[in-house]
Design a protein around this motif. Structure first.
Motif, short mmCIF file in Angstrom:
data_model
loop_
_atom_site.label_atom_id
_atom_site.label_comp_id
_atom_site.label_asym_id
_atom_site.label_seq_id
_atom_site.Cartn_x
_atom_site.Cartn_y
_atom_site.Cartn_z
N ILE A 2 -25.18 17.61 21.27
CA ILE A 2 -25.47 18.86 20.57
C ILE A 2 -25.73 19.95 21.58
N ASP A 3 -25.00 21.04 21.44
CA ASP A 3 -25.12 22.15 22.38
C ASP A 3 -26.10 23.21 21.89
N ARG A 4 -26.04 23.51 20.58
CA ARG A 4 -26.85 24.61 20.04
C ARG A 4 -27.02 24.43 18.54
N ILE A 5 -28.17 24.89 18.03
CA ILE A 5 -28.39 24.89 16.59
C ILE A 5 -28.88 26.27 16.17
N THR A 33 -36.57 21.09 7.57
CA THR A 33 -35.68 20.22 8.33
C THR A 33 -35.26 20.90 9.62
N PHE A 34 -34.94 22.19 9.54
CA PHE A 34 -34.58 22.94 10.75
C PHE A 34 -35.76 22.97 11.72
N GLU A 35 -36.95 23.22 11.22
CA GLU A 35 -38.13 23.25 12.09
C GLU A 35 -38.33 21.91 12.78
N GLY A 36 -38.16 20.83 12.03
CA GLY A 36 -38.29 19.50 12.62
C GLY A 36 -37.25 19.26 13.69
N PHE A 37 -36.04 19.74 13.44
CA PHE A 37 -34.94 19.62 14.39
C PHE A 37 -35.30 20.34 15.70
N CYS A 38 -35.87 21.52 15.57
CA CYS A 38 -36.25 22.32 16.75
C CYS A 38 -37.29 21.62 17.62
N HIS A 39 -38.14 20.83 17.00
CA HIS A 39 -39.24 20.19 17.73
C HIS A 39 -39.01 18.70 17.99
N ALA A 41 -37.97 15.22 19.61
CA ALA A 41 -37.89 14.72 20.99
C ALA A 41 -36.44 14.46 21.38
N SER A 42 -35.63 14.06 20.42
CA SER A 42 -34.21 13.82 20.66
C SER A 42 -33.40 14.47 19.54
N PHE A 46 -32.48 12.85 15.81
CA PHE A 46 -32.87 13.59 14.61
C PHE A 46 -31.65 13.84 13.73
N PHE A 47 -30.57 14.29 14.35
CA PHE A 47 -29.34 14.55 13.61
C PHE A 47 -28.85 13.29 12.90
#
Length: 70
Positions: A2-5, A33-39, A41-42, A46-47
């Motif tokens: 993943i490069d960017r979200i 879900t987006f907030e969790g993705f941002c934080h 560890a991997s 997460f994805f």
């Protein structure tokens, strides 16, 4: 992987740019879900666990940009 979200809060669209396959848009994603993705560890884990095969998605044909530089 993943490069960017990015996330459009008004539309609930999560944009994920993958290094090898391009950008995909995931629809009806909760902001939490987006907030969790941002934080996470991997981002890859997460994805795979919380996004892949859980939301409707499509390749971004317009290559829209999300985030502060949109």
């Amino acid at each position: 992987m993943i490069d960017r979200i990015g996330f459009d809060d008004d539309l609930g669209i999560l944009s994920i740019s993958f290094r090898d396959t391009g950008t995909y848009l995931y629809y009806d994603v909760p902001a939490e879900t987006f907030e969790g993705f941002c934080h996470a560890a991997s981002a890859g884990s997460f994805f795979n666990e919380l996004i892949k095969d859980r939301f409707r998605y499509a390749r971004d044909p317009e290559r829209r940009r999300f985030g502060p530089n949109a």
